[in-house]
Scaffold this motif. Structure first.
Motif, PDB file in Angstrom:
ATOM      1  N   TYR A 197       0.868  -1.168   0.000  1.00 49.36           N
ATOM      2  CA  TYR A 197       0.000   0.000   0.000  1.00 49.36           C
ATOM      3  C   TYR A 197       0.902   1.215   0.000  1.00 49.36           C
ATOM      4  N   TRP A 223      -1.261  -1.175  -4.216  1.00 48.01           N
ATOM      5  CA  TRP A 223      -2.520  -0.576  -3.777  1.00 48.01           C
ATOM      6  C   TRP A 223      -2.209   0.887  -3.517  1.00 48.01           C
ATOM      7  N   ALA A 225      -2.930   5.015  -2.989  1.00 54.68           N
ATOM      8  CA  ALA A 225      -3.834   5.978  -2.377  1.00 54.68           C
ATOM      9  C   ALA A 225      -3.825   7.278  -3.165  1.00 54.68           C
ATOM     10  N   ALA A 250      -4.817  -1.933  -7.085  1.00 63.37           N
ATOM     11  CA  ALA A 250      -5.952  -1.470  -6.298  1.00 63.37           C
ATOM     12  C   ALA A 250      -5.761   0.020  -6.062  1.00 63.37           C
ATOM     13  N   LYS A 251      -6.858   0.718  -5.856  1.00 61.82           N
ATOM     14  CA  LYS A 251      -6.777   2.161  -5.620  1.00 61.82           C
ATOM     15  C   LYS A 251      -7.736   2.556  -4.506  1.00 61.82           C
ATOM     16  N   GLN A 252      -7.194   3.249  -3.532  1.00 57.35           N
ATOM     17  CA  GLN A 252      -7.999   3.873  -2.485  1.00 57.35           C
ATOM     18  C   GLN A 252      -8.378   5.264  -2.996  1.00 57.35           C
ATOM     19  N   TYR A 253      -9.602   5.398  -3.477  1.00 52.48           N
ATOM     20  CA  TYR A 253      -9.978   6.606  -4.205  1.00 52.48           C
ATOM     21  C   TYR A 253     -10.786   7.604  -3.369  1.00 52.48           C
ATOM     22  N   ASP A 269     -12.602   3.948   4.175  1.00 50.81           N
ATOM     23  CA  ASP A 269     -12.050   4.438   2.919  1.00 50.81           C
ATOM     24  C   ASP A 269     -12.600   3.525   1.820  1.00 50.81           C
ATOM     25  N   ASP A 271     -12.287   1.674  -2.004  1.00 47.55           N
ATOM     26  CA  ASP A 271     -11.248   1.132  -2.867  1.00 47.55           C
ATOM     27  C   ASP A 271     -11.847   0.460  -4.098  1.00 47.55           C
ATOM     28  N   ILE A 273     -10.578  -2.567  -6.666  1.00 45.86           N
ATOM     29  CA  ILE A 273      -9.590  -3.637  -6.524  1.00 45.86           C
ATOM     30  C   ILE A 273      -9.673  -4.606  -7.694  1.00 45.86           C
TER      31      ILE A 273
END
Length: 441
Positions: A197, A223, A225, A250-253, A269, A271, A273
């Motif tokens: 991450y 992953w 952010a 993966a993206k924590q958007y 949060d 995400d 994925i």
């Protein structure tokens, strides 16, 4: 998570070599950046392709049940270890992992261990360029032990949390790369995939810059952010689409916010994925009226290793293709590593694959810039589909002899039915077969 954090080929290291020999496994070759994964026999890689959420404390099973039927999310993260983990985890037990998985949730395991010394924040346990490798090794060793205790099997992807840091410090950038490389190699030698991450403006940028470096092992998935509300997994400003290109992102958007589903409110949060996650066995029962033979491979031509009584429980890791029994060619791989015909197992289908179970795959990173996939196991077969990029995870289902390429005649059949030469896939051998991958029938 980012702002406050709610919570040749060389020899392997002697300790890892001895451990692998003791369990009867060949020591995998080690070469940066594509180090091979020493998959155990009862393993597979599980992939997610959906929205997910992360929250500081693992939610109760009741909360997950409420969200499962009403929310858009199908993946939930869990902070399963690390000396910088800030939240208590009263719900996080092996039973929780088992039951959440049985409920249909896929699990994204996150390890919040040592952080770079130039991290933007106040977490106390940090590493420097001098001790980053030892910290990465020790964190990965601890992560594997905790993952096993929670029931996350070989093939699971474990994600090291690397918080945002000051990139103007060149020694700190080196420290991060050393830590992630050690994390990756130690997980690989233990049979697990390595994820990280990272913030888009620090960790992602630096790991992308060293993507082809022969100094550092490359993690299998990232992953990222970036709280911009955009769930896209392509077009990232600090990593080209060719990096981690095959279900490895993966993206924590969206950051800290409350959502309520099924009457239950959780601060999360959000995400997107498309990446490997945890592998967790699921329990079914024997449906035959006589004992069911478990075999060393997915065919009755393989030796019987154990018989399971009618009505007894089976712990199934994944499903693969084998000899046809009744109306199905599906075989189930058990936590013992043995195989049974799915025709005699209480999975939802007796004719095809069960959607809730992963296919048995044993990915290795592609070691060349562009790898052609073909319709059969040899260069005489036509190419098909797009080539695989360097560092992509080739989703190997089984292996078969074909035309010789480089040092091997082994070819890999991929999950999508295409074939690639094993010479260009990083696994236990580029000269022969790679256990525990089965032979293609």
């Amino acid at each position: 998570m980012v702002a406050t954090h709610k919570a040749v080929r060389g020899l392997a290291a002697l300790g890892s070599s001895l451990a692998l020999v003791l369990v009867g496994l060949a020591v995998p070759a080690a070469a940066e950046p594509e180090t091979p994964v020493a998959y155990r026999s009862a393993s597979t890689v599980t992939r997610a392709d959906s929205l997910g959420f992360d929250t500081c404390t693992a939610p109760s099973l009741a909360a997950l049940k409420a969200w499962k039927g009403t929310s858009p999310y199908r993946v939930v993260n869990m902070y399963f270890g690390g000396n910088n983990r800030g939240c208590s985890q009263p719900n996080l037990t092996a039973a929780w992992v088992r039951d959440a998985s049985a409920m249909g949730w896929k699990l994204l395991p996150t390890y919040f261990g040592y952080q770079p010394y130039c991290m933007r924040g106040d977490k106390p346990n940090r590493y420097t360029a001098a001790n980053a490798t030892s910290r990465g090794n020790s964190d990965a060793t601890d992560a594997v032990a905790k993952a096993k205790a929670l029931g996350m099997r070989s093939g699971s992807a474990l994600y090291a949390d690397v918080e945002h840091y000051d990139r103007t410090d060149s020694a700190c950038r080196t420290a991060v790369r050393r830590y992630v490389s050690a994390w990756t190699k130690t997980l690989h030698s233990s049979g697990y995939l390595a994820g990280v991450y990272v913030h888009q403006d620090s960790g992602l940028r630096d790991l992308s810059d060293s993507y082809t470096s022969t100094t550092y092992a490359r993690p299998d998935a990232v992953w990222m952010a970036r709280w911009d509300g955009n769930a896209s997994l392509s077009g990232w400003p600090t990593a080209p689409n060719s990096h981690w290109a095959a279900d490895q992102r993966a993206k924590q958007y969206r950051g800290d916010h409350d959502e309520t589903w099924g009457g239950v409110k959780i601060n999360i949060d959000s995400d997107a994925i498309e990446a490997p996650v945890a592998t967790v066995a699921r329990t079914y029962r024997v449906t035959s009226s006589t004992s069911l033979n478990a075999r060393s491979g997915p065919s009755t031509s393989y030796p019987v290793v154990r018989a399971h009584a009618p009505g007894s429980s089976l712990s199934v890791v994944c499903q693969g293709t084998g000899q046809k029994v009744g109306p199905t060619t599906v075989w189930d791989r058990l936590t013992t590593g043995a195989w049974v015909s799915d025709y005699y197992v209480s999975t939802p289908s007796s004719t095809g694959f069960t959607r809730s179970l992963p296919r048995c795959i044993y990915p290795g990173q592609v070691t060349t810039d562009s790898l052609n996939a073909r319709t059969g196991p040899g260069v005489s077969y036509p190419t098909t589909g797009s080539p695989l990029r360097r560092g992509s995870l080739a989703a190997v289902m089984c292996q078969k002899a074909g035309s010789r390429t480089g040092t091997t005649s082994v070819w890999n059949k991929l999950r999508d039915g295409r074939w690639v030469s094993d010479y260009y896939v990083s696994n236990r051998s580029n000269r022969s077969w790679s256990a525990p991958v089965p032979r293609c029938l």
